[in-house]
Design a protein around this motif. Structure first.
Motif, PDB file in Angstrom:
ATOM      1  N   ALA A 405       4.968  12.993 -30.486  1.00 54.61           N
ATOM      2  CA  ALA A 405       3.711  12.389 -29.978  1.00 54.61           C
ATOM      3  C   ALA A 405       3.330  11.062 -30.340  1.00 54.61           C
ATOM      4  CB  ALA A 405       2.490  13.306 -30.205  1.00 54.61           C
ATOM      5  N   GLN A 406       3.812  10.742 -31.338  1.00 57.19           N
ATOM      6  CA  GLN A 406       3.821   9.397 -31.897  1.00 57.19           C
ATOM      7  C   GLN A 406       4.574   8.268 -31.121  1.00 57.19           C
ATOM      8  OE1 GLN A 406       1.544   8.547 -34.230  1.00 57.19           O
ATOM      9  NE2 GLN A 406       1.864   6.433 -34.400  1.00 57.19           N
ATOM     10  N   ALA A 407       5.840   8.940 -30.852  1.00 60.70           N
ATOM     11  CA  ALA A 407       6.718   7.906 -30.152  1.00 60.70           C
ATOM     12  C   ALA A 407       6.463   7.743 -29.027  1.00 60.70           C
ATOM     13  CB  ALA A 407       8.065   8.906 -30.179  1.00 60.70           C
ATOM     14  N   LYS A 408       5.920   9.026 -28.098  1.00 54.41           N
ATOM     15  CA  LYS A 408       5.297   8.949 -27.000  1.00 54.41           C
ATOM     16  C   LYS A 408       4.162   7.862 -26.759  1.00 54.41           C
ATOM     17  CE  LYS A 408       3.572  11.710 -23.234  1.00 54.41           C
ATOM     18  NZ  LYS A 408       3.079  13.082 -22.950  1.00 54.41           N
ATOM     19  N   LEU A 409       3.395   8.176 -27.595  1.00 52.79           N
ATOM     20  CA  LEU A 409       2.086   7.165 -27.773  1.00 52.79           C
ATOM     21  C   LEU A 409       2.494   5.617 -27.863  1.00 52.79           C
ATOM     22  CD1 LEU A 409      -0.893   6.818 -27.834  1.00 52.79           C
ATOM     23  CD2 LEU A 409      -0.844   7.168 -30.322  1.00 52.79           C
ATOM     24  N   LEU A 410       3.535   5.338 -28.885  1.00 54.41           N
ATOM     25  CA  LEU A 410       3.939   4.105 -29.093  1.00 54.41           C
ATOM     26  C   LEU A 410       4.609   3.504 -27.600  1.00 54.41           C
ATOM     27  CD1 LEU A 410       5.417   4.473 -32.551  1.00 54.41           C
ATOM     28  CD2 LEU A 410       3.493   3.261 -31.877  1.00 54.41           C
ATOM     29  N   GLU A 412       3.898   4.768 -24.820  1.00 52.40           N
ATOM     30  CA  GLU A 412       2.804   4.220 -23.787  1.00 52.40           C
ATOM     31  C   GLU A 412       2.188   2.868 -23.934  1.00 52.40           C
ATOM     32  OE1 GLU A 412       0.520   7.741 -23.858  1.00 52.40           O
ATOM     33  OE2 GLU A 412       1.874   9.047 -22.782  1.00 52.40           O
ATOM     34  N   GLN A 413       2.076   2.741 -25.271  1.00 49.56           N
ATOM     35  CA  GLN A 413       1.350   1.569 -25.563  1.00 49.56           C
ATOM     36  C   GLN A 413       2.132   0.402 -25.386  1.00 49.56           C
ATOM     37  OE1 GLN A 413       0.551   1.871 -29.577  1.00 49.56           O
ATOM     38  NE2 GLN A 413      -1.447   3.200 -29.479  1.00 49.56           N
ATOM     39  N   LYS A 414       3.634   0.287 -25.527  1.00 45.23           N
ATOM     40  CA  LYS A 414       4.590  -0.370 -25.321  1.00 45.23           C
ATOM     41  C   LYS A 414       4.518  -0.991 -23.864  1.00 45.23           C
ATOM     42  CE  LYS A 414       9.242  -2.195 -26.108  1.00 45.23           C
ATOM     43  NZ  LYS A 414      10.506  -1.936 -26.809  1.00 45.23           N
ATOM     44  N   ALA A 415       4.541   0.234 -23.039  1.00 48.11           N
ATOM     45  CA  ALA A 415       4.428   0.002 -21.538  1.00 48.11           C
ATOM     46  C   ALA A 415       3.500  -0.678 -21.074  1.00 48.11           C
ATOM     47  CB  ALA A 415       4.736   1.596 -20.929  1.00 48.11           C
ATOM     48  N   GLN A 416       2.219  -0.118 -21.724  1.00 49.16           N
ATOM     49  CA  GLN A 416       1.095  -0.831 -21.363  1.00 49.16           C
ATOM     50  C   GLN A 416       0.807  -2.259 -21.322  1.00 49.16           C
ATOM     51  OE1 GLN A 416      -1.449   0.802 -19.745  1.00 49.16           O
ATOM     52  NE2 GLN A 416      -2.873  -1.041 -19.713  1.00 49.16           N
ATOM     53  N   GLN A 417       1.454  -2.713 -22.824  1.00 43.66           N
ATOM     54  CA  GLN A 417       1.377  -3.987 -23.187  1.00 43.66           C
ATOM     55  C   GLN A 417       2.295  -4.870 -22.006  1.00 43.66           C
ATOM     56  OE1 GLN A 417       2.623  -3.922 -27.309  1.00 43.66           O
ATOM     57  NE2 GLN A 417       0.382  -3.289 -27.999  1.00 43.66           N
TER      58      GLN A 417
END
Length: 453
Positions: A405-410, A412-417
């Motif tokens: 979940a942490q990796a996914k969140l990261l 997603e955050q990276k993709a968002q950025q």
């Protein structure tokens, strides 16, 4: 002579059981059965209906004391007593006593119970309870004038309790009894006080057999030594009796108050017996003359052979059957001892086997319990390990899930950025392009204006 009878009787009341200080006409109970070691022995001590007894008897007893004295004490008693079981003796007696102008009539009941301590010792408890009526014998009063004092003597109904105990060994008996421990007068509704017949009695008795040849072979010897401690005096007495197997017995005795005694007994048949005793007064009572008592008894046949009894073979002068050869008492005692020893040895072996079996069973039960406890412990340990493994697995899975979940969140955050950076870049490019287009337009317009100018 009759007119002086009451005065003379009152002169020896301290000896002959009267109690008239508070209750006129009250006679303290004391049955004069003291010279026989064969019949009515429960009167001597409450345990003697059981001790050294083998049979049951019905007996009729009569004693006339001091025959040279008119209206002397006279006692009648009918009783049924003896051994009723391996551990029980009992008795019942009906009696009447006349003391000149005073008389008593009543009954005494007896019960004795034995507790076996070991092979050669017993402890026997006994109790006599007597209930009797005491009062004036108006038929014996001869007077020329009416005496109000005699007319005012009431009839009294009394209850007395006499407990006793005996410790018996192979040949010796030791015991105590309390005569008239409690005497309750129902007429006055109170205990009898200053009872001259209340006292503690101790005894030592020996019973043995003679091993000889001839007339006295297998004869039984009995000796009884007694001491009675009363408030005002101590009475010492001794008796000895020799019983010959042919059904004859002789006895002699001494009493520090009543004097010397001697008697003979005879079995007419194995069931019917008669006994006579002669008592010679001594000291201050010599002038009253001798005393006589006679007993007629019926002995019930008993097919049981009780422990702690005489076990004598009974014969009589008249018998329908020839007497069977009698084994020596010593041989009997040895055979009985061997039988008891063999029975005890067998019982000990059986007890040992039972104890060993019990020990094996206990050991097996203990081993089984230990195995069960070990299995339970292993099962608990295994369950603990499984629980820990399961917990560890769950923790790992949870950690894995959290990591993912942490990796996914990261991501997603990276993709968002990245998306935001891309959008910003495109916006900047577009703004640049629009700025350039605007500048170009403005330049063209300016050039147009200049051209137009």
């Amino acid at each position: 002579m009759k007119t002086h009878l009451l005065v003379l009787i009152l002169c020896f009341c301290s000896i002959q059981m009267f109690h008239s200080q508070e209750d006129d006409g009250v006679v303290a109970l004391s049955l004069p059965v003291r010279n026989s070691l064969t019949f009515n022995r429960f009167v001597i001590n409450p345990t003697f209906s059981f001790v050294r007894e083998q049979h049951k008897y019905i007996s009729f007893f009569n004693k006339r004391e001091w025959v040279q004295f008119d209206d002397a004490p006279l006692t009648y008693m009918a009783s049924y007593s003896g051994r009723f079981g391996e551990n029980i003796g009992a008795g019942l007696g009906l009696f009447q006593q006349n003391y000149g102008v005073l008389t008593t009539f009543g009954a005494t009941t007896n019960f004795a119970y034995n507790v076996r301590m070991n092979r050669d010792s017993n402890l026997t408890f006994g109790l006599n309870i007597g209930a009797y009526k005491s009062g004036l014998n108006s038929g014996s009063v001869v007077s020329n004038i009416d005496d109000p004092a005699l007319q005012n003597i009431p009839d009294n109904f009394l209850l007395t309790i006499n407990p006793g105990i005996n410790y018996g060994l192979a040949f010796i008996d030791i015991g105590l009894s309390i005569n008239n421990l409690v005497v309750y007068n129902f007429e006055s509704s109170q205990m009898l006080k200053d009872n001259p017949e209340q006292g503690i009695q101790a005894h030592l008795m020996y019973t043995g057999y003679m091993n000889s040849r001839g007339f006295f072979d297998e004869a039984k010897f009995s000796g009884l030594l007694r001491s009675e401690f009363k408030t005002d005096e101590t009475i010492i007495s001794a008796q000895a009796m020799l019983t010959i197997p042919k059904g004859i017995w002789a006895q002699v005795g001494y009493n520090s108050v009543f004097g010397m005694s001697g008697g003979l007994g005879l079995n007419i048949t194995p069931q019917i017996a008669v006994e006579y005793n002669y008592e010679k007064a001594i000291g201050d009572l010599t002038t009253f003359g001798p005393s006589h008592d006679i007993t007629l008894a019926y002995r019930f046949k008993n097919r049981d052979r009780y422990d702690y009894s005489s076990g004598d073979d009974v014969s009589g002068l008249i018998s329908g059957n020839k007497r069977k050869p009698v084994i020596s008492k010593i041989a009997k005692a040895k055979a009985e001892a061997n039988r008891k020893l063999a029975a005890e040895k067998k019982a000990e072996e059986e007890a040992q086997k039972e104890a060993e079996a019990q020990a094996i069973l206990l050991a097996e039960q203990k081993a089984q319990q230990k195995a069960d406890a070990q299995a339970k412990l292993l099962a608990e340990q295994k369950a603990q390990q499984e629980a820990e493994a399961q917990a560890k697995l769950l923790a790992e899975q949870k950690a894995q899930q959290e990591a993912e979940a942490q990796a996914k969140l990261l991501a997603e955050q990276k993709a968002q950025q990245e998306a935001e950076a891309q959008t910003k870049l495109l916006a900047e490019r577009k703004a640049q392009q629009e700025a350039e287009a605007q500048a170009k337009l403005l330049a063209e317009q300016k050039a147009q204006h200049e051209a137009d100018a």
